[in-house]
Enzyme design. Sequence first.
Site, PDB file in Angstrom:
ATOM      1  N   LYS A  10       0.827  -1.214   0.000  1.00 46.32           N
ATOM      2  CA  LYS A  10       0.000   0.000   0.000  1.00 46.32           C
ATOM      3  C   LYS A  10       0.854   1.252   0.000  1.00 46.32           C
ATOM      4  CE  LYS A  10      -4.521  -1.517   1.372  1.00 46.32           C
ATOM      5  NZ  LYS A  10      -5.631  -1.433   2.294  1.00 46.32           N
TER       6      LYS A  10
ATOM      7  N   LYS B 227      -3.798 -10.819  -6.441  1.00 45.76           N
ATOM      8  CA  LYS B 227      -5.090 -11.193  -5.841  1.00 45.76           C
ATOM      9  C   LYS B 227      -6.203 -10.293  -6.387  1.00 45.76           C
ATOM     10  CE  LYS B 227      -5.760  -8.451  -1.767  1.00 45.76           C
ATOM     11  NZ  LYS B 227      -6.055  -8.191  -0.419  1.00 45.76           N
TER      12      LYS B 227
ATOM     13  N   LYS C 136     -10.962  -5.235  -4.646  1.00 42.14           N
ATOM     14  CA  LYS C 136     -12.013  -4.286  -4.991  1.00 42.14           C
ATOM     15  C   LYS C 136     -11.452  -2.901  -5.302  1.00 42.14           C
ATOM     16  CE  LYS C 136     -13.673  -4.248  -0.056  1.00 42.14           C
ATOM     17  NZ  LYS C 136     -12.577  -4.766   0.623  1.00 42.14           N
TER      18      LYS C 136
HETATM   19  P1  TYM Z   1     -10.485  -6.802   3.381  1.00 40.75           P
HETATM   20  O1  TYM Z   1     -11.549  -5.797   3.555  1.00 40.75           O
HETATM   21  O2  TYM Z   1      -9.376  -6.503   2.427  1.00 40.75           O
HETATM   22  O3  TYM Z   1     -11.090  -8.183   2.956  1.00 40.75           O
HETATM   23  C1  TYM Z   1     -12.123  -8.820   3.708  1.00 40.75           C
HETATM   24  C2  TYM Z   1     -11.897 -10.316   3.713  1.00 40.75           C
HETATM   25  O4  TYM Z   1     -11.845 -10.818   2.377  1.00 40.75           O
HETATM   26  C3  TYM Z   1     -10.655 -11.594   2.198  1.00 40.75           C
HETATM   27  N1  TYM Z   1     -10.203 -11.407   0.809  1.00 40.75           N
HETATM   28  C4  TYM Z   1      -9.940 -12.395  -0.036  1.00 40.75           C
HETATM   29  N2  TYM Z   1     -10.003 -13.731   0.105  1.00 40.75           N
HETATM   30  C5  TYM Z   1      -9.676 -14.486  -0.970  1.00 40.75           C
HETATM   31  N3  TYM Z   1      -9.296 -13.952  -2.168  1.00 40.75           N
HETATM   32  C6  TYM Z   1      -9.213 -12.625  -2.344  1.00 40.75           C
HETATM   33  N4  TYM Z   1      -8.857 -12.120  -3.525  1.00 40.75           N
HETATM   34  C7  TYM Z   1      -9.545 -11.777  -1.244  1.00 40.75           C
HETATM   35  N5  TYM Z   1      -9.581 -10.428  -1.087  1.00 40.75           N
HETATM   36  C8  TYM Z   1      -9.969 -10.223   0.187  1.00 40.75           C
HETATM   37  C9  TYM Z   1      -9.665 -11.015   3.197  1.00 40.75           C
HETATM   38  O5  TYM Z   1      -8.657 -11.942   3.508  1.00 40.75           O
HETATM   39  C10 TYM Z   1     -10.563 -10.701   4.366  1.00 40.75           C
HETATM   40  O6  TYM Z   1     -10.755 -11.849   5.159  1.00 40.75           O
HETATM   41  N6  TYM Z   1      -7.598  -6.143   7.419  1.00 40.75           N
HETATM   42  C11 TYM Z   1      -8.791  -6.788   6.930  1.00 40.75           C
HETATM   43  C12 TYM Z   1     -10.052  -6.373   7.663  1.00 40.75           C
HETATM   44  C13 TYM Z   1      -9.980  -6.510   9.145  1.00 40.75           C
HETATM   45  C14 TYM Z   1     -10.076  -7.738   9.871  1.00 40.75           C
HETATM   46  C15 TYM Z   1     -10.000  -7.366  11.228  1.00 40.75           C
HETATM   47  C16 TYM Z   1     -10.228  -9.068   9.488  1.00 40.75           C
HETATM   48  C17 TYM Z   1      -9.842  -5.514  10.045  1.00 40.75           C
HETATM   49  N7  TYM Z   1      -9.851  -6.016  11.286  1.00 40.75           N
HETATM   50  C18 TYM Z   1     -10.053  -8.330  12.240  1.00 40.75           C
HETATM   51  C19 TYM Z   1     -10.288 -10.031  10.512  1.00 40.75           C
HETATM   52  C20 TYM Z   1     -10.188  -9.649  11.849  1.00 40.75           C
HETATM   53  C21 TYM Z   1      -8.981  -6.409   5.464  1.00 40.75           C
HETATM   54  O7  TYM Z   1      -8.489  -5.416   5.003  1.00 40.75           O
HETATM   55  O8  TYM Z   1      -9.871  -7.200   4.807  1.00 40.75           O
END
Ligand code: TYM
Length: 342
Positions: A124, A208, A211
């Site tokens: 990032k 990956k 969004k």
């Molecule tokens: P975020 O918002 O990027 O994504 C949410 C969830 O989707 C999963 N994910 C994917 N899984 C498979 N293939 C992909 N291409 C893909 N893109 C996203 C992510 O692994 C995630 O599980 N930091 C986290 C949000 C967060 C969080 C937490 C998660 C904040 N606090 C506490 C668990 C526990 C994030 O940015 O997810």
Amino acid sequence: MSENTTPTTQTERKKRVFSGIQPTGVFTLGNYIGAIRNWDKLQADYDCLYSIVNLHAITVRQDPQALKKNTLSSYALILACGIDPQKSIAFIQSHVPTHSQLAWVLNCYTQFGELSRMTQFKDKSAKYADNINAGLFTYPSLMAADILLYGTDLVPVGADQKQHLELARDIANRFNGIYGNVFTVPDGIIPKSNEGARVMSLQDPTKKMSKSDTNTKSFVSILDEPNTIIKKFKGAVTDSEASVHYGEGKDGINNLMGIYSALTSKTFDEIEDEFRGKGYGDFKVAVGEVVCEELKPIQDRYKELMTDKAYLEKCYREGAEKAEAISHRIMNKVNKKVGFID
Ligand code: TYM
């Protein structure tokens, strides 16, 4: 990181699950297969908290109106994906101030070197080179706070969050080492690599699916219309061979097989048999069709929910109240341990 997903018996406390998603746009098929789909399944056996993590979202500059809109639609989307506010606690992170409170404390127990090693921070900060803010750097301490605040046992996430989760475990162990057992050390629930742990971009299958990708052909949004979904799969980048099989250097086909397998529960061998003698064209359409079929009820439910903002508000307000009440137990304990006057 072990994966201990054995539910507890009736007499024990149910194990607690926490996960979150950023409201930075409409969720992708990656978010759905890698995470949210599993959130739904866990509700039957665990005590689950799910959050729209808008505090995390502002580590990258957001348009305020768009953030508000995306937060509400993300909330509606998790309900549309099956999160039941009667069974689980579904809330918006900024409504529960103990997240920020604990994050500050944990920042003081997280090392600069640890945060510097986070690949998401490196990615990032390369992508948003003009805004490498302190929040982007300390993002993992806030994520650790989200998890540790509730005595979480299990965290269902995609593979890209594994490093953050490991850091949360390290922070918990460090804090416990100094002050005694304050935090539960959480385990991850990460899908197997061929079951959607990392759904890849349709345009560059070495990256990956995300969004925030500027090329909208690279991801399927869970609200995409069926004809858009089929078009995106037809245009998915694959190799120059023609037979559908899993293999090294076949990232595009491997990714499509992973998606198809995750949604149909067919093994890779079964998929290879099904498409023997057929070309990539047929396979791509078939993947698009199962995706449309999976997403249709979610899209219908989402549309319905978005017409009832009062219901959504009631759910997220109640969710925040319940989450905050639970969080005080650990927050108070932490305050006491570090020496804050009551
Ligand atoms: P975020 O918002 O990027 O994504 C949410 C969830 O989707 C999963 N994910 C994917 N899984 C498979 N293939 C992909 N291409 C893909 N893109 C996203 C992510 O692994 C995630 O599980 N930091 C986290 C949000 C967060 C969080 C937490 C998660 C904040 N606090 C506490 C668990 C526990 C994030 O940015 O997810």
